[in-house]
Design an enzyme around this catalytic site. Sequence first.
Site, PDB file in Angstrom:
ATOM      1  N   ARG A 221     -12.125  -5.004  -7.208  1.00  0.00           N
ATOM      2  CA  ARG A 221     -11.624  -6.155  -5.412  1.00  0.00           C
ATOM      3  C   ARG A 221     -13.187  -6.344  -4.627  1.00  0.00           C
ATOM      4  O   ARG A 221     -13.771  -5.256  -5.028  1.00  0.00           O
ATOM      5  CB  ARG A 221     -10.332  -4.682  -4.912  1.00  0.00           C
ATOM      6  CG  ARG A 221     -10.362  -5.618  -3.346  1.00  0.00           C
ATOM      7  CD  ARG A 221      -9.040  -4.543  -2.776  1.00  0.00           C
ATOM      8  NE  ARG A 221      -9.928  -3.404  -2.822  1.00  0.00           N
ATOM      9  CZ  ARG A 221      -9.467  -2.683  -1.912  1.00  0.00           C
ATOM     10  NH1 ARG A 221      -8.359  -2.937  -1.144  1.00  0.00           N
ATOM     11  NH2 ARG A 221      -9.596  -1.522  -1.369  1.00  0.00           N
TER      12      ARG A 221
ATOM     13  N   ASP B  52       2.076  -4.761   9.192  1.00  0.00           N
ATOM     14  CA  ASP B  52       0.971  -3.700   8.218  1.00  0.00           C
ATOM     15  C   ASP B  52      -0.083  -4.808   8.062  1.00  0.00           C
ATOM     16  O   ASP B  52      -0.455  -6.135   7.619  1.00  0.00           O
ATOM     17  CB  ASP B  52       1.048  -2.913   6.712  1.00  0.00           C
ATOM     18  CG  ASP B  52      -0.220  -2.125   7.517  1.00  0.00           C
ATOM     19  OD1 ASP B  52      -1.277  -2.160   7.396  1.00  0.00           O
ATOM     20  OD2 ASP B  52       0.290  -0.256   6.503  1.00  0.00           O
TER      21      ASP B  52
ATOM     22  N   TYR C 177     -10.691   1.125  10.574  1.00  0.00           N
ATOM     23  CA  TYR C 177     -12.526   1.112   9.823  1.00  0.00           C
ATOM     24  C   TYR C 177     -12.387   0.568   8.565  1.00  0.00           C
ATOM     25  O   TYR C 177     -13.473   0.084   8.104  1.00  0.00           O
ATOM     26  CB  TYR C 177     -12.356   2.655   9.470  1.00  0.00           C
ATOM     27  CG  TYR C 177     -11.104   2.854   8.561  1.00  0.00           C
ATOM     28  CD1 TYR C 177     -10.046   2.583   7.080  1.00  0.00           C
ATOM     29  CD2 TYR C 177      -9.885   3.551   8.979  1.00  0.00           C
ATOM     30  CE1 TYR C 177      -9.923   2.856   6.708  1.00  0.00           C
ATOM     31  CE2 TYR C 177      -8.881   4.135   8.270  1.00  0.00           C
ATOM     32  CZ  TYR C 177      -8.554   3.465   7.258  1.00  0.00           C
ATOM     33  OH  TYR C 177      -7.542   4.056   6.054  1.00  0.00           O
ATOM     34  N   LYS C 178     -11.410  -0.682   9.068  1.00  0.00           N
ATOM     35  CA  LYS C 178     -11.614  -2.615   7.678  1.00  0.00           C
ATOM     36  C   LYS C 178     -12.525  -3.330   8.857  1.00  0.00           C
ATOM     37  O   LYS C 178     -13.015  -3.232   9.146  1.00  0.00           O
ATOM     38  CB  LYS C 178      -9.915  -2.409   7.272  1.00  0.00           C
ATOM     39  CG  LYS C 178     -10.254  -1.050   6.314  1.00  0.00           C
ATOM     40  CD  LYS C 178      -8.449  -0.749   5.883  1.00  0.00           C
ATOM     41  CE  LYS C 178      -7.998   0.049   4.977  1.00  0.00           C
ATOM     42  NZ  LYS C 178      -6.845  -0.447   4.547  1.00  0.00           N
TER      43      LYS C 178
ATOM     44  N   PHE D 223       0.905  -1.272  -0.018  1.00  0.00           N
ATOM     45  CA  PHE D 223       0.060   0.226  -0.093  1.00  0.00           C
ATOM     46  C   PHE D 223       0.557   0.934  -0.267  1.00  0.00           C
ATOM     47  O   PHE D 223       1.408   1.262   0.768  1.00  0.00           O
ATOM     48  CB  PHE D 223      -1.125   0.112   1.050  1.00  0.00           C
ATOM     49  CG  PHE D 223      -2.294   1.243   1.281  1.00  0.00           C
ATOM     50  CD1 PHE D 223      -3.364   0.474   0.605  1.00  0.00           C
ATOM     51  CD2 PHE D 223      -1.710   2.264   1.987  1.00  0.00           C
ATOM     52  CE1 PHE D 223      -4.104   1.424   0.044  1.00  0.00           C
ATOM     53  CE2 PHE D 223      -3.028   3.369   1.718  1.00  0.00           C
ATOM     54  CZ  PHE D 223      -3.822   3.067   1.422  1.00  0.00           C
TER      55      PHE D 223
HETATM   56  C1  LIG Z   1      -6.106   1.020   4.225  1.00  0.00           C
HETATM   57  C2  LIG Z   1      -4.549   1.210   4.664  1.00  0.00           C
HETATM   58  C3  LIG Z   1      -3.806   1.944   4.977  1.00  0.00           C
HETATM   59  C4  LIG Z   1      -4.278   3.362   5.502  1.00  0.00           C
HETATM   60  O1  LIG Z   1      -3.404   3.922   5.851  1.00  0.00           O
HETATM   61  P1  LIG Z   1      -4.359   5.449   7.345  1.00  0.00           P
HETATM   62  O2  LIG Z   1      -3.334   5.665   7.206  1.00  0.00           O
HETATM   63  O3  LIG Z   1      -5.780   4.682   7.443  1.00  0.00           O
HETATM   64  O4  LIG Z   1      -4.695   6.297   5.749  1.00  0.00           O
HETATM   65  C5  LIG Z   1      -2.496   2.107   5.584  1.00  0.00           C
HETATM   66  N1  LIG Z   1      -1.535   1.023   4.917  1.00  0.00           N
HETATM   67  C6  LIG Z   1      -2.080  -0.393   4.241  1.00  0.00           C
HETATM   68  C7  LIG Z   1      -1.556  -1.410   3.800  1.00  0.00           C
HETATM   69  C8  LIG Z   1      -3.479  -0.278   4.415  1.00  0.00           C
HETATM   70  O5  LIG Z   1      -4.343  -0.840   3.233  1.00  0.00           O
END
Ligand SMILES: *Cc1c(COP(=O)(O)O)cnc(C)c1O
Length: 405
Positions: A364, A192, A217-218, A119
């Site tokens: 997805r 992560d 939030y996921k 990401f």
């Molecule tokens: C969704 C996601 C993020 C999001 O980071 P935010 O700081 O909450 O915007 C970070 N890393 C991964 C791997 C994600 O899937």
Amino acid sequence: MHPLDHTDPLAPLRVHFQLPEGVIYLDGNSLGPLPKAAIVRMREVVEQQWGVGLIRSWNAAGWVELPRSVGVKIAPLIGAEADSVRVCDSTSVNLYKLLSAALALNPTRRGIVSEADTFPTDLYMAQGLLAQLGRAPSDLTLASASAPLETCINADTAVVLLSHVNYRTGECLDMAALTALAHRYGALVIWDLAHSAGALPVALAECQADFAVGCGYKYLNGGPGAPSFIYAAPRHQAQLANPLSGWFGHANPFAFSAQYSPAAGANRLLTGTPPVLSMAALDAALEVFSHTSLAALRQKSLALTALCAELMQPLCERYGFANITPMPQRGSQLCYRHPQAYAICQALIARGVIGDFRAPDILRLGFAPLYLRYADVSTAVAELAALMQAEAWRAPQFNLRAAVT
Ligand SMILES: *Cc1c(COP(=O)(O)O)cnc(C)c1O
């Protein structure tokens, strides 16, 4: 109803969520739906704790304890020691803190190793930190198909930053094996967990992971912009230097000393005042996990994705969808490549099936086992088949890009 729904032990958990009528939600991996418990809690926190309790609620309602008390609820979901998780800030910010702390713990080494297709915010945070430290961009090495992780980690690697489940392909990495590999070279590992926490078992302590972050939030359903969680193995906590050394990470914040002195334990991971409303929603959202086990969640998630992959097979042959998720190592999502993925995703949403599009050409589909039914999977694939048959995605309104995809 699909026959598998009759024997689904998680079926009763669906009532804990407020899901809009006529929507099949295959995007809980990006923004979890609204838990009914969060509605009740938010009302209580806003009207009573804030409205009546006012500043007294920092103590009386336990606001000041939320970073720890919500962390204690997340710990078993990620296989962490009970007092080693805190909830604060965003995943990006928490990554920055851990990357900085990990580099400082391994001062004779320069390298950060990550993956080219992780990401992007993870890479951006690493790039920003290297620039701030006056280090070369080349200190960040990105593994890829042509340069596998095994060839990137070496005796100069200070920290390895990996996504447990890849946001785009859905591949789930072997946490135990890769942590051991990094440790063999003397490197620290940050995991992560954005796309695994709440969807499948994670065993941070058992794998001897050093650090971890993840999203509220996921799959944890904490609401839009919910705070993130941060983990540091107990063995690292006493040496850990938080670069964002704010007062909530201080040993005694309310002594108002002019000198920073880090808290003992995981509290030193904190920075500033917690966002109480968001923390309360996340806290309430976590209640549902006490009604099930991670093994049961994983079993259903695997069954949902297996069913979808099987039903998608004819569409792959007829319409050119390509499943790019490595099925034996899958997380809780499936990713289909198609040249018209963007418009197809929009047309699918118009039919009430919400998935998402990931650039450049990926449809997805996320499968959250807490509330999805097997019948939702078969209906979703039937809707996709119907829109492909009708070529509904060709309509102009489905081909305009919105800001958030
Ligand atoms: C969704 C996601 C993020 C999001 O980071 P935010 O700081 O909450 O915007 C970070 N890393 C991964 C791997 C994600 O899937």
